[in-house]
Design an enzyme around this catalytic site. Structure first.
Site, PDB file in Angstrom:
ATOM      1  N   SER A 280       0.832  -1.206   0.000  1.00 51.40           N
ATOM      2  CA  SER A 280       0.000   0.000   0.000  1.00 51.40           C
ATOM      3  C   SER A 280       0.869   1.261   0.000  1.00 51.40           C
ATOM      4  O   SER A 280       0.518   2.262  -0.634  1.00 51.40           O
ATOM      5  CB  SER A 280      -0.963   0.007   1.185  1.00 51.40           C
ATOM      6  OG  SER A 280      -0.279   0.012   2.415  1.00 51.40           O
ATOM      7  N   ASP A 281       1.992   1.225   0.706  1.00 57.02           N
ATOM      8  CA  ASP A 281       2.897   2.380   0.696  1.00 57.02           C
ATOM      9  C   ASP A 281       3.386   2.675  -0.715  1.00 57.02           C
ATOM     10  O   ASP A 281       3.446   3.836  -1.148  1.00 57.02           O
ATOM     11  CB  ASP A 281       4.094   2.129   1.610  1.00 57.02           C
ATOM     12  CG  ASP A 281       3.750   2.279   3.082  1.00 57.02           C
ATOM     13  OD1 ASP A 281       2.647   2.756   3.393  1.00 57.02           O
ATOM     14  OD2 ASP A 281       4.589   1.905   3.928  1.00 57.02           O
ATOM     15  N   TYR A 282       3.743   1.629  -1.447  1.00 62.40           N
ATOM     16  CA  TYR A 282       4.212   1.821  -2.816  1.00 62.40           C
ATOM     17  C   TYR A 282       3.081   2.269  -3.730  1.00 62.40           C
ATOM     18  O   TYR A 282       3.294   3.086  -4.641  1.00 62.40           O
ATOM     19  CB  TYR A 282       4.856   0.538  -3.346  1.00 62.40           C
ATOM     20  CG  TYR A 282       6.259   0.312  -2.840  1.00 62.40           C
ATOM     21  CD1 TYR A 282       7.283   1.192  -3.192  1.00 62.40           C
ATOM     22  CD2 TYR A 282       6.575  -0.761  -2.017  1.00 62.40           C
ATOM     23  CE1 TYR A 282       8.579   0.991  -2.739  1.00 62.40           C
ATOM     24  CE2 TYR A 282       7.861  -0.967  -1.555  1.00 62.40           C
ATOM     25  CZ  TYR A 282       8.860  -0.089  -1.913  1.00 62.40           C
ATOM     26  OH  TYR A 282      10.138  -0.269  -1.459  1.00 62.40           O
TER      27      TYR A 282
ATOM     28  N   ALA B  11       2.632   5.874  -3.108  1.00 64.96           N
ATOM     29  CA  ALA B  11       3.781   6.594  -3.661  1.00 64.96           C
ATOM     30  C   ALA B  11       3.655   6.766  -5.167  1.00 64.96           C
ATOM     31  O   ALA B  11       3.928   7.847  -5.714  1.00 64.96           O
ATOM     32  CB  ALA B  11       5.075   5.855  -3.325  1.00 64.96           C
TER      33      ALA B  11
END
Length: 390
Positions: free
Chosen positions: A164-166, A169
């Protein structure tokens, strides 16, 4: 190679983000030609530095680092000067933090109407969850990611990378690039509210809807949960991935292995639809088949074929893969003890791209140079350093 073909070349982004999502977004834009000035707290720097040199390095190449105490008047004055001339700024604090520092969007817009201002946060700037603390696993959970079965014997398990972070981003980087290009043409900036949870919802929600509205949450009724599209364990405890989504590949496998495993040639398994009606039995046969040979034996069998298969890399063998090496996916930056591994930018541009330009910066390594560019002389810079501003 300077990437001077890119419209981002010469555009300046002030990076106030930390840890993973924001830094990966800005590294992506730096790879593509943007100048990224990373603002770090003077004493400790980006919290990502505490995760280790290599963890920090994978998110911060091609950037410059300026240490700045944003709680001090002198630090705020420096940031103000930077923002007046910047093309974009990105921050990853919880909603309200930048306003309390005096650098919310309206304040920055008054300084520079053409700036693109991106807030990248876990839950976005609106909604009842906006002030919640959160990390990758929480965003995945709330996005519906775990409501989408993917295997016959499906289990809840977190992804191996911070998915999810990627996702957040990448949406942040894409949105910034589009908005910066628009601002360059029109002279008008805008505000971007990027939610990491929303990014995962964009990926997950359609399949959640199909899985639970149309199939009542039953994997046996879901066409995208396929018994012959999975990861299987080999005789020596290693794993092979195979994806027989296109029925022609099932027929190839049946021809190859049907003498040893006659059920592969069953008429009632001859199409995807038929196999999906007997998922447990098909998956069981596939599991038995792969367990009958070692990984090396499967590689020898499948290598000459056109089957969609792959070794599941579970160790450093990844870095010996001849295809990935030829594609230029691995590199290094820095010298001696500062040398760090880098993964290459995944798009190959015919005009060329030099993503391995400069090593991830040491904390504050560009502070003096950036301040001189803003008109501060050596005495003023030393005074700021003595006062703990930089």
């Amino acid at each position: 190679m300077t990437n001077d073909w890119s419209f981002l070349n010469g555009m300046r982004i002030i990076d106030l983000s930390r840890l993973l999502p924001g830094p990966f977004a800005t590294q992506t834009l730096a790879d593509l030609g943007a100048e990224v000035i990373k603002i770090e707290e003077p004493k400790h720097g980006d919290p990502g530095r505490f995760l280790g040199k290599d963890m920090f390095a994978r998110l911060n190449r091609n950037k410059r680092s300026l240490t700045l105490d944003l709680k001090s008047d002198a630090g705020k004055a420096v940031l103000t000067d930077l923002l007046k001339e910047a093309d974009a700024v990105i921050e990853s604090f919880r909603p309200g933090v930048m306003e309390r520092l005096g650098f919310g969007y309206e304040a920055v817009k008054a300084l520079n109407p053409g700036i693109v201002y991106c807030s990248l946060s876990g839950f976005g700037q609106t909604g009842p969850y906006r002030h919640r603390a959160g990390h990758d696993i929480d965003f995945l959970a709330l996005s519906g990611y775990f409501a989408v079965p993917s295997q016959v014997n499906d289990k809840l398990a977190r992804p191996k990378v911070r998915l999810s972070d990627y996702a957040g981003a990448m949406y942040g980087a894409l949105s910034l690039a589009v908005a910066m290009g628009s601002a360059k043409m029109s002279g008008k900036g805008q505000y971007l509210d990027v939610s990491i949870t929303d990014a995962m919802v964009n990926w997950s929600a359609p399949l959640v809807r199909i899985a639970h509205e149309l199939c009542d949450g039953d994997p046996d009724r879901m066409s995208f949960v396929m018994p012959d599209n999975d990861i299987f364990e080999t005789k020596d405890g290693k794993h092979v991935a195979i994806g027989l989504f296109e029925n022609k590949f099932w027929l190839v496998l049946a021809e190859m292995m049907g003498d040893e495993f006659p059920d592969l040639r069953r008429e009632d398994w001859a199409t995807n639809k038929l196999r999906n009606q007997q998922k447990a039995a098909v998956h069981g046969l596939m599991s038995d088949m792969f367990a009958s040979k070692t990984l090396a034996e499967w590689e020898a069998l499948f290598g000459p074929t056109d089957l969609p298969w792959a070794v599941v890399y579970e160790d450093m063998r990844l870095f010996e893969d001849p295809h990935l090496i030829e594609r230029g996916m691995f590199g290094e930056l820095g010298e001696g003890e500062d040398k760090t591994f880098q993964a290459g930018y995944p798009t190959k541009f015919s005009a060329g791209l030099n993503e391995f330009r400069t090593a991830p910066p040491q904390k504050g390594q560009d502070t003096d140079e950036i301040l001189r560019g803003l008109g501060h002389d050596a005495a003023a810079i030393q005074a700021m350093r003595d006062a703990g501003v930089i």
